[in-house]
Write a protein that holds these residues in place. Structure first.
Motif, PDB file in Angstrom:
ATOM      1  N   ALA A   1       2.511   8.328  10.756  1.00  0.00           N
ATOM      2  CA  ALA A   1       1.427   7.361  10.712  1.00  0.00           C
ATOM      3  C   ALA A   1       1.525   6.559   9.435  1.00  0.00           C
ATOM      4  CB  ALA A   1       0.087   8.077  10.787  1.00  0.00           C
ATOM      5  N   ASP A   2       1.300   5.321   9.549  1.00  0.00           N
ATOM      6  CA  ASP A   2       1.352   4.437   8.397  1.00  0.00           C
ATOM      7  C   ASP A   2       0.408   3.270   8.665  1.00  0.00           C
ATOM      8  OD1 ASP A   2       2.144   3.307   5.978  1.00  0.00           O
ATOM      9  OD2 ASP A   2       3.777   2.193   6.919  1.00  0.00           O
ATOM     10  N   ARG A   3      -0.402   2.976   7.701  1.00  0.00           N
ATOM     11  CA  ARG A   3      -1.322   1.845   7.819  1.00  0.00           C
ATOM     12  C   ARG A   3      -1.053   0.905   6.648  1.00  0.00           C
ATOM     13  NH1 ARG A   3      -7.045   4.918   8.870  1.00  0.00           N
ATOM     14  NH2 ARG A   3      -6.449   5.969  10.810  1.00  0.00           N
ATOM     15  N   PRO A   4      -0.220  -0.100   6.832  1.00  0.00           N
ATOM     16  CA  PRO A   4       0.110  -1.012   5.731  1.00  0.00           C
ATOM     17  C   PRO A   4      -1.114  -1.646   5.087  1.00  0.00           C
ATOM     18  CG  PRO A   4       1.538  -1.413   7.614  1.00  0.00           C
ATOM     19  CD  PRO A   4       0.486  -0.436   8.060  1.00  0.00           C
ATOM     20  N   GLU A   5      -2.165  -1.833   5.862  1.00  0.00           N
ATOM     21  CA  GLU A   5      -3.368  -2.475   5.320  1.00  0.00           C
ATOM     22  C   GLU A   5      -4.265  -1.501   4.550  1.00  0.00           C
ATOM     23  OE1 GLU A   5      -4.596  -0.483   9.027  1.00  0.00           O
ATOM     24  OE2 GLU A   5      -2.848  -1.676   8.481  1.00  0.00           O
ATOM     25  N   ASP A   6      -3.926  -0.215   4.558  1.00  0.00           N
ATOM     26  CA  ASP A   6      -4.778   0.794   3.930  1.00  0.00           C
ATOM     27  C   ASP A   6      -3.961   1.700   2.994  1.00  0.00           C
ATOM     28  OD1 ASP A   6      -6.684   2.617   3.200  1.00  0.00           O
ATOM     29  OD2 ASP A   6      -7.265   3.144   5.247  1.00  0.00           O
ATOM     30  N   PRO A   7      -3.715   1.245   1.764  1.00  0.00           N
ATOM     31  CA  PRO A   7      -2.888   2.037   0.845  1.00  0.00           C
ATOM     32  C   PRO A   7      -3.519   3.391   0.499  1.00  0.00           C
ATOM     33  CG  PRO A   7      -3.892   0.186  -0.311  1.00  0.00           C
ATOM     34  CD  PRO A   7      -4.184   0.010   1.149  1.00  0.00           C
ATOM     35  N   TYR A   8      -4.831   3.502   0.542  1.00  0.00           N
ATOM     36  CA  TYR A   8      -5.479   4.786   0.239  1.00  0.00           C
ATOM     37  C   TYR A   8      -5.170   5.824   1.319  1.00  0.00           C
ATOM     38  CZ  TYR A   8      -7.888   2.079  -3.268  1.00  0.00           C
ATOM     39  OH  TYR A   8      -8.161   1.272  -4.329  1.00  0.00           O
ATOM     40  N   PHE A   9      -5.180   5.396   2.578  1.00  0.00           N
ATOM     41  CA  PHE A   9      -4.815   6.291   3.673  1.00  0.00           C
ATOM     42  C   PHE A   9      -3.372   6.756   3.510  1.00  0.00           C
ATOM     43  CE2 PHE A   9      -2.715   6.886   7.745  1.00  0.00           C
ATOM     44  CZ  PHE A   9      -3.485   7.909   8.285  1.00  0.00           C
TER      45      PHE A   9
END
Length: 81
Positions: free
Chosen positions: A1-9
């Motif tokens: 899982a990777d969320r480029p828009e959410d660096p904290y995640f």
């Protein structure tokens, strides 16, 4: 899982996934028995590792020596002396 828009995640995910991993332990082969030369994560019975790109030449030399020692490839003439 990777969320480029959410660096904290992404940071949280990396922390959770690597928390159970133990830090690397480095040793000279003469300090441990051959049974301890394995790499758990790679499932490799014998493993060598260099920590820096500037050691790439040393990496090549060691792998050539290992290949010759286990009979995979002959030792290059320049390494004979």
């Amino acid at each position: 899982a990777d969320r480029p828009e959410d660096p904290y995640f992404n940071k949280l995910l990396r922390i959770v996934c690597t928390r159970c991993m133990m830090p690397a332990q480095y040793f000279a082969s003469g300090e441990q028995t051959q049974d301890d030369w394995h790499h758990y994560g790679l499932a490799a019975p014998i493993y060598t590792h260099f920590t820096s790109p500037i050691r790439r030449y040393a990496d090549v030399v060691v792998h050539r020596l290992l290949s010759a020692a286990i009979g995979v490839a002959p030792l290059p003439p320049q390494l004979m002396s």
